[in-house]
Design a protein around this motif. Sequence first.
Motif, PDB file in Angstrom:
ATOM      1  N   LEU A 197       0.835  -1.199   0.000  1.00 46.32           N
ATOM      2  CA  LEU A 197       0.000   0.000   0.000  1.00 46.32           C
ATOM      3  C   LEU A 197       0.871   1.251   0.000  1.00 46.32           C
ATOM      4  CD1 LEU A 197      -2.912  -0.895   2.447  1.00 46.32           C
ATOM      5  CD2 LEU A 197      -2.552  -1.561   0.062  1.00 46.32           C
ATOM      6  N   CYS A 198       0.495   2.200  -0.836  1.00 47.86           N
ATOM      7  CA  CYS A 198       1.275   3.417  -1.053  1.00 47.86           C
ATOM      8  C   CYS A 198       0.378   4.642  -0.862  1.00 47.86           C
ATOM      9  CB  CYS A 198       1.860   3.413  -2.460  1.00 47.86           C
ATOM     10  SG  CYS A 198       2.782   1.921  -2.872  1.00 47.86           S
ATOM     11  N   PRO A 199       0.952   5.831  -0.767  1.00 48.38           N
ATOM     12  CA  PRO A 199       0.120   7.030  -0.592  1.00 48.38           C
ATOM     13  C   PRO A 199      -0.834   7.246  -1.761  1.00 48.38           C
ATOM     14  CG  PRO A 199       2.430   7.515  -0.114  1.00 48.38           C
ATOM     15  CD  PRO A 199       2.402   6.139  -0.723  1.00 48.38           C
ATOM     16  N   ALA A 200      -2.068   7.627  -1.446  1.00 47.60           N
ATOM     17  CA  ALA A 200      -3.039   7.941  -2.497  1.00 47.60           C
ATOM     18  C   ALA A 200      -2.727   9.296  -3.131  1.00 47.60           C
ATOM     19  CB  ALA A 200      -4.455   7.948  -1.918  1.00 47.60           C
ATOM     20  N   ILE A 201      -2.072  10.175  -2.378  1.00 47.70           N
ATOM     21  CA  ILE A 201      -1.721  11.512  -2.856  1.00 47.70           C
ATOM     22  C   ILE A 201      -0.199  11.629  -2.927  1.00 47.70           C
ATOM     23  CG2 ILE A 201      -1.924  14.000  -2.451  1.00 47.70           C
ATOM     24  CD1 ILE A 201      -4.603  12.663  -2.968  1.00 47.70           C
ATOM     25  N   ASN A 202       0.305  12.104  -4.074  1.00 51.55           N
ATOM     26  CA  ASN A 202       1.739  12.334  -4.282  1.00 51.55           C
ATOM     27  C   ASN A 202       2.566  11.079  -3.999  1.00 51.55           C
ATOM     28  OD1 ASN A 202       4.043  13.718  -4.985  1.00 51.55           O
ATOM     29  ND2 ASN A 202       4.230  14.822  -3.039  1.00 51.55           N
ATOM     30  N   ALA A 203       2.171   9.987  -4.598  1.00 53.17           N
ATOM     31  CA  ALA A 203       2.911   8.737  -4.412  1.00 53.17           C
ATOM     32  C   ALA A 203       4.349   8.848  -4.912  1.00 53.17           C
ATOM     33  CB  ALA A 203       2.186   7.597  -5.137  1.00 53.17           C
ATOM     34  N   PHE A 204       4.586   9.678  -5.915  1.00 56.41           N
ATOM     35  CA  PHE A 204       5.923   9.741  -6.496  1.00 56.41           C
ATOM     36  C   PHE A 204       6.944  10.282  -5.500  1.00 56.41           C
ATOM     37  CE2 PHE A 204       9.346  11.222  -9.317  1.00 56.41           C
ATOM     38  CZ  PHE A 204       9.568  10.047 -10.027  1.00 56.41           C
ATOM     39  N   ALA A 205       6.494  11.028  -4.502  1.00 55.53           N
ATOM     40  CA  ALA A 205       7.411  11.526  -3.467  1.00 55.53           C
ATOM     41  C   ALA A 205       8.057  10.380  -2.707  1.00 55.53           C
ATOM     42  CB  ALA A 205       6.671  12.455  -2.510  1.00 55.53           C
ATOM     43  N   LYS A 206       7.434   9.205  -2.727  1.00 55.05           N
ATOM     44  CA  LYS A 206       7.954   8.021  -2.043  1.00 55.05           C
ATOM     45  C   LYS A 206       8.477   6.989  -3.045  1.00 55.05           C
ATOM     46  CE  LYS A 206       6.684   9.390   2.115  1.00 55.05           C
ATOM     47  NZ  LYS A 206       7.634   9.599   3.221  1.00 55.05           N
ATOM     48  N   TYR A 207       8.822   7.445  -4.238  1.00 58.36           N
ATOM     49  CA  TYR A 207       9.125   6.501  -5.318  1.00 58.36           C
ATOM     50  C   TYR A 207      10.271   5.552  -4.985  1.00 58.36           C
ATOM     51  CZ  TYR A 207      10.078   4.377  -9.765  1.00 58.36           C
ATOM     52  OH  TYR A 207      10.279   3.444 -10.749  1.00 58.36           O
ATOM     53  N   ASP A 208      11.374   6.074  -4.494  1.00 59.15           N
ATOM     54  CA  ASP A 208      12.525   5.215  -4.205  1.00 59.15           C
ATOM     55  C   ASP A 208      12.179   4.130  -3.193  1.00 59.15           C
ATOM     56  OD1 ASP A 208      14.013   6.687  -5.972  1.00 59.15           O
ATOM     57  OD2 ASP A 208      15.031   7.890  -4.436  1.00 59.15           O
ATOM     58  N   GLN A 209      11.394   4.508  -2.198  1.00 61.56           N
ATOM     59  CA  GLN A 209      10.985   3.543  -1.171  1.00 61.56           C
ATOM     60  C   GLN A 209      10.048   2.483  -1.761  1.00 61.56           C
ATOM     61  OE1 GLN A 209       9.425   5.483   2.320  1.00 61.56           O
ATOM     62  NE2 GLN A 209       8.883   3.548   3.335  1.00 61.56           N
ATOM     63  N   ILE A 210       9.125   2.912  -2.621  1.00 61.48           N
ATOM     64  CA  ILE A 210       8.203   1.967  -3.252  1.00 61.48           C
ATOM     65  C   ILE A 210       8.964   0.984  -4.134  1.00 61.48           C
ATOM     66  CG2 ILE A 210       6.295   1.744  -4.898  1.00 61.48           C
ATOM     67  CD1 ILE A 210       5.378   4.576  -3.925  1.00 61.48           C
ATOM     68  N   LEU A 211       9.863   1.505  -4.960  1.00 58.67           N
ATOM     69  CA  LEU A 211      10.644   0.647  -5.848  1.00 58.67           C
ATOM     70  C   LEU A 211      11.462  -0.371  -5.057  1.00 58.67           C
ATOM     71  CD1 LEU A 211      11.685  -0.062  -8.697  1.00 58.67           C
ATOM     72  CD2 LEU A 211      13.410   1.739  -8.422  1.00 58.67           C
ATOM     73  N   ALA A 212      12.108   0.092  -3.995  1.00 55.81           N
ATOM     74  CA  ALA A 212      12.923  -0.810  -3.177  1.00 55.81           C
ATOM     75  C   ALA A 212      12.068  -1.899  -2.541  1.00 55.81           C
ATOM     76  CB  ALA A 212      13.654  -0.011  -2.105  1.00 55.81           C
ATOM     77  N   GLU A 213      10.869  -1.545  -2.113  1.00 55.95           N
ATOM     78  CA  GLU A 213       9.984  -2.525  -1.467  1.00 55.95           C
ATOM     79  C   GLU A 213       9.529  -3.589  -2.464  1.00 55.95           C
ATOM     80  OE1 GLU A 213       8.445  -4.147   1.846  1.00 55.95           O
ATOM     81  OE2 GLU A 213       9.527  -2.231   1.825  1.00 55.95           O
ATOM     82  N   VAL A 214       9.193  -3.176  -3.677  1.00 54.59           N
ATOM     83  CA  VAL A 214       8.758  -4.142  -4.680  1.00 54.59           C
ATOM     84  C   VAL A 214       9.906  -5.071  -5.057  1.00 54.59           C
ATOM     85  CG1 VAL A 214       7.775  -4.469  -6.977  1.00 54.59           C
ATOM     86  CG2 VAL A 214       7.037  -2.530  -5.586  1.00 54.59           C
ATOM     87  N   LYS A 215      11.113  -4.539  -5.098  1.00 56.17           N
ATOM     88  CA  LYS A 215      12.270  -5.340  -5.494  1.00 56.17           C
ATOM     89  C   LYS A 215      12.652  -6.394  -4.455  1.00 56.17           C
ATOM     90  CE  LYS A 215      14.686  -2.478  -8.856  1.00 56.17           C
ATOM     91  NZ  LYS A 215      15.965  -1.794  -9.191  1.00 56.17           N
ATOM     92  N   LYS A 216      12.017  -6.361  -3.300  1.00 58.19           N
ATOM     93  CA  LYS A 216      12.218  -7.417  -2.315  1.00 58.19           C
ATOM     94  C   LYS A 216      11.479  -8.696  -2.721  1.00 58.19           C
ATOM     95  CE  LYS A 216      12.627  -4.258   1.659  1.00 58.19           C
ATOM     96  NZ  LYS A 216      11.978  -3.841   2.934  1.00 58.19           N
ATOM     97  N   GLN A 217      10.562  -8.562  -3.680  1.00 56.18           N
ATOM     98  CA  GLN A 217       9.730  -9.689  -4.094  1.00 56.18           C
ATOM     99  C   GLN A 217      10.422 -10.508  -5.180  1.00 56.18           C
ATOM    100  OE1 GLN A 217       7.077  -9.989  -2.129  1.00 56.18           O
ATOM    101  NE2 GLN A 217       7.820  -8.058  -1.236  1.00 56.18           N
ATOM    102  N   SER A 218      10.035 -11.752  -5.274  1.00 59.30           N
ATOM    103  CA  SER A 218      10.595 -12.646  -6.279  1.00 59.30           C
ATOM    104  C   SER A 218      10.206 -12.190  -7.687  1.00 59.30           C
ATOM    105  CB  SER A 218      10.089 -14.070  -6.045  1.00 59.30           C
ATOM    106  OG  SER A 218      10.377 -14.896  -7.159  1.00 59.30           O
ATOM    107  N   LYS A 219      11.126 -12.346  -8.633  1.00 58.88           N
ATOM    108  CA  LYS A 219      10.850 -11.983 -10.029  1.00 58.88           C
ATOM    109  C   LYS A 219       9.884 -12.955 -10.693  1.00 58.88           C
ATOM    110  CE  LYS A 219      15.159  -9.488 -10.748  1.00 58.88           C
ATOM    111  NZ  LYS A 219      16.449  -9.415 -11.489  1.00 58.88           N
TER     112      LYS A 219
END
Length: 299
Positions: A197-219
């Motif tokens: 779950l990510c922010p509904a408003i201005n999600a891109f401000a947390k982009y690096d954190q979101i990308l890093a979290e997704v990359k913890k998942q299996s390809k």
Amino acid sequence: MKNYLLKFYYKIPVIKDNIVILFNRIIFFILPPPSVKSTDESLNILINNNCSISRFGDGEFYLMNGDSLRFQPFSRELSFRLKEIIKSNHKNHEVFIPNIFEGFEWCTDKSKKYWSRYLDFNRYKIYKRLEKNKEYYDSLVTRLYIDHKDKSMTEKRFGLFKMLWNKQEIIIVEGEQSRLGIGNNLFDNAKSIKRILCPAINAFAKYDQILAEVKKQSKSKLILIALGPTATVLAYDLAVSGYRAIDIGHIDIEYEWFLNKATDKAPVKNKYVGEVPNGTNVQAINDSKYESEIISRIS
């Protein structure tokens, strides 16, 4: 004299608008439109090719041209990334833009009015952002119901979409309160569902954190992203990193409208719908299955 000048002053915006409209209508006749595949051709490549997709709609074009959206403020970095991705040709990644440049036979009168006016003010701005001779697919492929004049193919198209995640382990990256698939059977054929779950408003401000979290998942897992313009960038970066990521947009809301036989865009109970009045007034829910699917909250 003063009254005359005031009248002229107030007419300036109208005159400017008319000039812009005339210019964009001339562009229609002198520049070839981009090549955009149909809805069904776009759905076909999703089902039959192991590609990731990034979708561009009116919001992404507004951001590229320096404007803000209600839920995503303008960001130079976001604008730059969108400009980069729309011209990209990365293996196993496709770019989707609206299939609106040669006609509106497919859509309702209300949708036709919106897109016609949008192109009257933005056609040239869009054309200059695109890669010449690049083949694009239809970003409205996730908008399968409400704007279609002929709704006879809707159920079949949703059925095809469901083949994407059939017996797949999926990770849904979504805005807080989006709740894709909750209260309907859209993802019932998936093997498993986990959510970030990510922010509904201005999600891109947390982009690096979101990308890093997704990359913890299996390809091996399929990544489905419903996060506005942030999803456009995220799907591309994940594709470059070896994931299959689908910028899936409003498909769940369209599915809700389809199930409810809605005749116009409307709020959906317990889900964030940013494009309709009162659609963002979302209540908390008590759903143990949904809560168990959440593996991360980014705020």
